[in-house]
Design a protein around this motif. Structure first.
Motif, PDB file in Angstrom:
ATOM      1  N   ASP A  13       0.800  -1.139   0.020  1.00 56.38           N
ATOM      2  CA  ASP A  13      -0.098  -0.085   0.069  1.00 56.38           C
ATOM      3  C   ASP A  13       0.965   1.200   0.070  1.00 56.38           C
ATOM      4  OD1 ASP A  13      -2.204  -1.603   0.149  1.00 56.38           O
ATOM      5  OD2 ASP A  13      -2.724  -1.244   2.280  1.00 56.38           O
ATOM      6  N   CYS A  14       2.043   1.186   0.945  1.00 58.96           N
ATOM      7  CA  CYS A  14       2.729   2.250   0.876  1.00 58.96           C
ATOM      8  C   CYS A  14       3.537   2.853  -0.430  1.00 58.96           C
ATOM      9  CB  CYS A  14       3.966   2.209   1.953  1.00 58.96           C
ATOM     10  SG  CYS A  14       3.550   2.337   3.443  1.00 58.96           S
ATOM     11  N   HIS A  15       3.836   1.680  -1.472  1.00 62.02           N
ATOM     12  CA  HIS A  15       4.244   1.808  -2.737  1.00 62.02           C
ATOM     13  C   HIS A  15       3.089   2.174  -3.760  1.00 62.02           C
ATOM     14  CE1 HIS A  15       8.607   0.789  -1.755  1.00 62.02           C
ATOM     15  NE2 HIS A  15       8.024  -0.095  -1.065  1.00 62.02           N
ATOM     16  N   THR A  16       1.863   2.005  -3.503  1.00 59.48           N
ATOM     17  CA  THR A  16       0.876   2.129  -4.347  1.00 59.48           C
ATOM     18  C   THR A  16      -0.130   3.196  -4.399  1.00 59.48           C
ATOM     19  OG1 THR A  16      -0.550   0.313  -3.562  1.00 59.48           O
ATOM     20  CG2 THR A  16       1.185  -0.240  -5.208  1.00 59.48           C
ATOM     21  N   ILE A  17      -0.522   3.588  -2.930  1.00 56.69           N
ATOM     22  CA  ILE A  17      -1.606   4.407  -2.926  1.00 56.69           C
ATOM     23  C   ILE A  17      -1.260   5.841  -2.619  1.00 56.69           C
ATOM     24  CG2 ILE A  17      -3.046   2.698  -2.118  1.00 56.69           C
ATOM     25  CD1 ILE A  17      -3.016   3.841   0.592  1.00 56.69           C
ATOM     26  N   PRO A  18      -1.878   6.787  -3.117  1.00 53.26           N
ATOM     27  CA  PRO A  18      -1.352   8.281  -3.049  1.00 53.26           C
ATOM     28  C   PRO A  18      -1.454   8.645  -1.598  1.00 53.26           C
ATOM     29  CG  PRO A  18      -3.067   7.951  -4.557  1.00 53.26           C
ATOM     30  CD  PRO A  18      -2.865   6.684  -3.908  1.00 53.26           C
ATOM     31  N   PRO A  19      -0.536   9.480  -0.960  1.00 50.25           N
ATOM     32  CA  PRO A  19      -0.466   9.866   0.108  1.00 50.25           C
ATOM     33  C   PRO A  19      -1.971  10.366   0.772  1.00 50.25           C
ATOM     34  CG  PRO A  19       1.533  11.020  -0.811  1.00 50.25           C
ATOM     35  CD  PRO A  19       0.366  10.217  -1.911  1.00 50.25           C
ATOM     36  N   PHE A  20      -2.720  11.074  -0.086  1.00 44.06           N
ATOM     37  CA  PHE A  20      -4.293  11.615   0.390  1.00 44.06           C
ATOM     38  C   PHE A  20      -4.834  10.377   0.815  1.00 44.06           C
ATOM     39  CE2 PHE A  20      -3.237  15.895  -0.935  1.00 44.06           C
ATOM     40  CZ  PHE A  20      -3.676  16.606  -0.133  1.00 44.06           C
ATOM     41  N   GLU A  21      -4.819   9.164   0.063  1.00 38.55           N
ATOM     42  CA  GLU A  21      -5.573   7.954   0.327  1.00 38.55           C
ATOM     43  C   GLU A  21      -4.843   7.313   1.574  1.00 38.55           C
ATOM     44  OE1 GLU A  21      -6.226   4.994  -2.723  1.00 38.55           O
ATOM     45  OE2 GLU A  21      -6.509   6.638  -4.195  1.00 38.55           O
ATOM     46  N   LEU A  39      -1.164  17.948   4.599  1.00 33.20           N
ATOM     47  CA  LEU A  39      -0.547  17.290   3.656  1.00 33.20           C
ATOM     48  C   LEU A  39      -0.734  18.058   2.377  1.00 33.20           C
ATOM     49  CD1 LEU A  39       0.266  14.379   2.837  1.00 33.20           C
ATOM     50  CD2 LEU A  39      -1.946  13.978   2.489  1.00 33.20           C
ATOM     51  N   ARG A  40      -1.442  18.910   2.173  1.00 34.51           N
ATOM     52  CA  ARG A  40      -1.248  19.875   0.745  1.00 34.51           C
ATOM     53  C   ARG A  40      -0.011  20.471   0.912  1.00 34.51           C
ATOM     54  NH1 ARG A  40      -6.537  21.939   1.691  1.00 34.51           N
ATOM     55  NH2 ARG A  40      -7.850  20.615   1.046  1.00 34.51           N
ATOM     56  N   THR A  41       0.417  21.077   2.001  1.00 35.13           N
ATOM     57  CA  THR A  41       1.854  21.760   1.963  1.00 35.13           C
ATOM     58  C   THR A  41       2.993  20.785   1.288  1.00 35.13           C
ATOM     59  OG1 THR A  41       1.093  23.077   3.666  1.00 35.13           O
ATOM     60  CG2 THR A  41       3.448  22.958   3.413  1.00 35.13           C
ATOM     61  N   LEU A  42       2.771  19.769   1.876  1.00 28.45           N
ATOM     62  CA  LEU A  42       3.825  18.641   1.533  1.00 28.45           C
ATOM     63  C   LEU A  42       3.667  18.120  -0.019  1.00 28.45           C
ATOM     64  CD1 LEU A  42       4.096  15.951   4.278  1.00 28.45           C
ATOM     65  CD2 LEU A  42       5.187  18.235   4.186  1.00 28.45           C
ATOM     66  N   SER A  65      -2.179  11.090  15.824  1.00 23.76           N
ATOM     67  CA  SER A  65      -3.391  10.883  15.399  1.00 23.76           C
ATOM     68  C   SER A  65      -4.282  11.303  16.604  1.00 23.76           C
ATOM     69  CB  SER A  65      -3.565   9.313  15.094  1.00 23.76           C
ATOM     70  OG  SER A  65      -4.736   8.978  14.583  1.00 23.76           O
ATOM     71  N   ASN A  66      -5.584  11.885  16.088  1.00 21.87           N
ATOM     72  CA  ASN A  66      -6.322  12.566  17.097  1.00 21.87           C
ATOM     73  C   ASN A  66      -5.918  13.588  18.159  1.00 21.87           C
ATOM     74  OD1 ASN A  66      -8.489  10.781  16.060  1.00 21.87           O
ATOM     75  ND2 ASN A  66      -7.598   9.243  17.117  1.00 21.87           N
ATOM     76  N   LYS A  67      -4.817  14.174  17.607  1.00 19.88           N
ATOM     77  CA  LYS A  67      -4.201  15.183  18.538  1.00 19.88           C
ATOM     78  C   LYS A  67      -4.164  16.457  17.700  1.00 19.88           C
ATOM     79  CE  LYS A  67      -1.327  11.938  21.098  1.00 19.88           C
ATOM     80  NZ  LYS A  67       0.051  11.689  21.573  1.00 19.88           N
ATOM     81  N   VAL A  68      -4.014  17.537  18.391  1.00 22.65           N
ATOM     82  CA  VAL A  68      -3.794  18.738  17.849  1.00 22.65           C
ATOM     83  C   VAL A  68      -2.242  19.203  17.808  1.00 22.65           C
ATOM     84  CG1 VAL A  68      -4.161  21.514  18.035  1.00 22.65           C
ATOM     85  CG2 VAL A  68      -6.102  19.848  18.837  1.00 22.65           C
ATOM     86  N   TYR A  69      -2.168  19.447  16.788  1.00 21.05           N
ATOM     87  CA  TYR A  69      -0.290  19.475  16.279  1.00 21.05           C
ATOM     88  C   TYR A  69      -0.340  20.755  15.405  1.00 21.05           C
ATOM     89  CZ  TYR A  69      -1.748  17.363  12.254  1.00 21.05           C
ATOM     90  OH  TYR A  69      -2.284  17.231  10.768  1.00 21.05           O
ATOM     91  N   ASP A  70       1.053  21.566  15.682  1.00 20.39           N
ATOM     92  CA  ASP A  70       1.365  22.400  14.880  1.00 20.39           C
ATOM     93  C   ASP A  70       1.415  22.101  13.287  1.00 20.39           C
ATOM     94  OD1 ASP A  70       2.882  24.369  13.220  1.00 20.39           O
ATOM     95  OD2 ASP A  70       4.186  24.794  15.031  1.00 20.39           O
ATOM     96  N   ARG A  71       0.528  22.688  12.352  1.00 23.43           N
ATOM     97  CA  ARG A  71       0.428  22.061  11.248  1.00 23.43           C
ATOM     98  C   ARG A  71       1.812  21.915  10.446  1.00 23.43           C
ATOM     99  NH1 ARG A  71      -0.048  26.195   6.975  1.00 23.43           N
ATOM    100  NH2 ARG A  71      -0.026  28.360   8.048  1.00 23.43           N
ATOM    101  N   ASN A  72       2.931  22.996  11.059  1.00 19.16           N
ATOM    102  CA  ASN A  72       4.308  22.884  10.320  1.00 19.16           C
ATOM    103  C   ASN A  72       5.304  21.553  10.839  1.00 19.16           C
ATOM    104  OD1 ASN A  72       4.144  25.370   8.768  1.00 19.16           O
ATOM    105  ND2 ASN A  72       4.196  26.488  10.909  1.00 19.16           N
ATOM    106  N   SER A  73       4.757  21.045  11.903  1.00 19.14           N
ATOM    107  CA  SER A  73       5.456  19.809  12.388  1.00 19.14           C
ATOM    108  C   SER A  73       5.552  18.912  11.284  1.00 19.14           C
ATOM    109  CB  SER A  73       4.597  19.016  13.540  1.00 19.14           C
ATOM    110  OG  SER A  73       4.665  20.238  14.721  1.00 19.14           O
TER     111      SER A  73
END
Length: 110
Positions: A13-21, A39-42, A65-73
């Motif tokens: 899956d890591c090799h075949t599906i796009p990051p948004f998926e 993710l859009r930034t990346l 996952s399920n935590k607030v984080y700095d979007r730049n992290s």
């Protein structure tokens, strides 16, 4: 949700599906606006191969996952991996063994 980077099906899956998926898989479909924005930034950078970005997402969301984080992290970890020339799945898997908080802290201090 923590995924097993040793599971052959998930490795495929890591090799075949796009990051948004992959983000959809990792968040069980509960993608927040913050997650999309990070993710859009990346997505625009195009410095790392898709499989490496997917491992990066597994690595990041196993902590945030399920935590607030700095979007730049997420971008800080991406930049760290790009700077360290992480280009293969195997290299990414090895890089994912480092404490992500150390990377984010070090990248944020520059």
């Amino acid at each position: 949700m923590i995924k097993d980077l040793n599971d052959p099906e998930f490795v495929n899956d890591c090799h075949t599906i796009p990051p948004f998926e992959m983000l959809q898989v990792l968040t069980n479909g509960n993608i927040r606006g913050l997650d999309k924005l990070a993710l859009r930034t990346l997505d625009q950078r195009k410095q790392l191969p898709m499989a490496v970005v997917n491992v990066l997402l597994v690595y990041f969301f196993s902590t945030y996952s399920n935590k607030v984080y700095d979007r730049n992290s997420l971008a800080r970890v991406y930049d760290h991996w790009a700077k360290n020339n992480i280009k293969t799945f195997s290299q990414a898997k090895d890089a994912a063994s480092i404490n992500i908080l150390d990377i984010i802290k070090a990248a944020g201090s520059h």
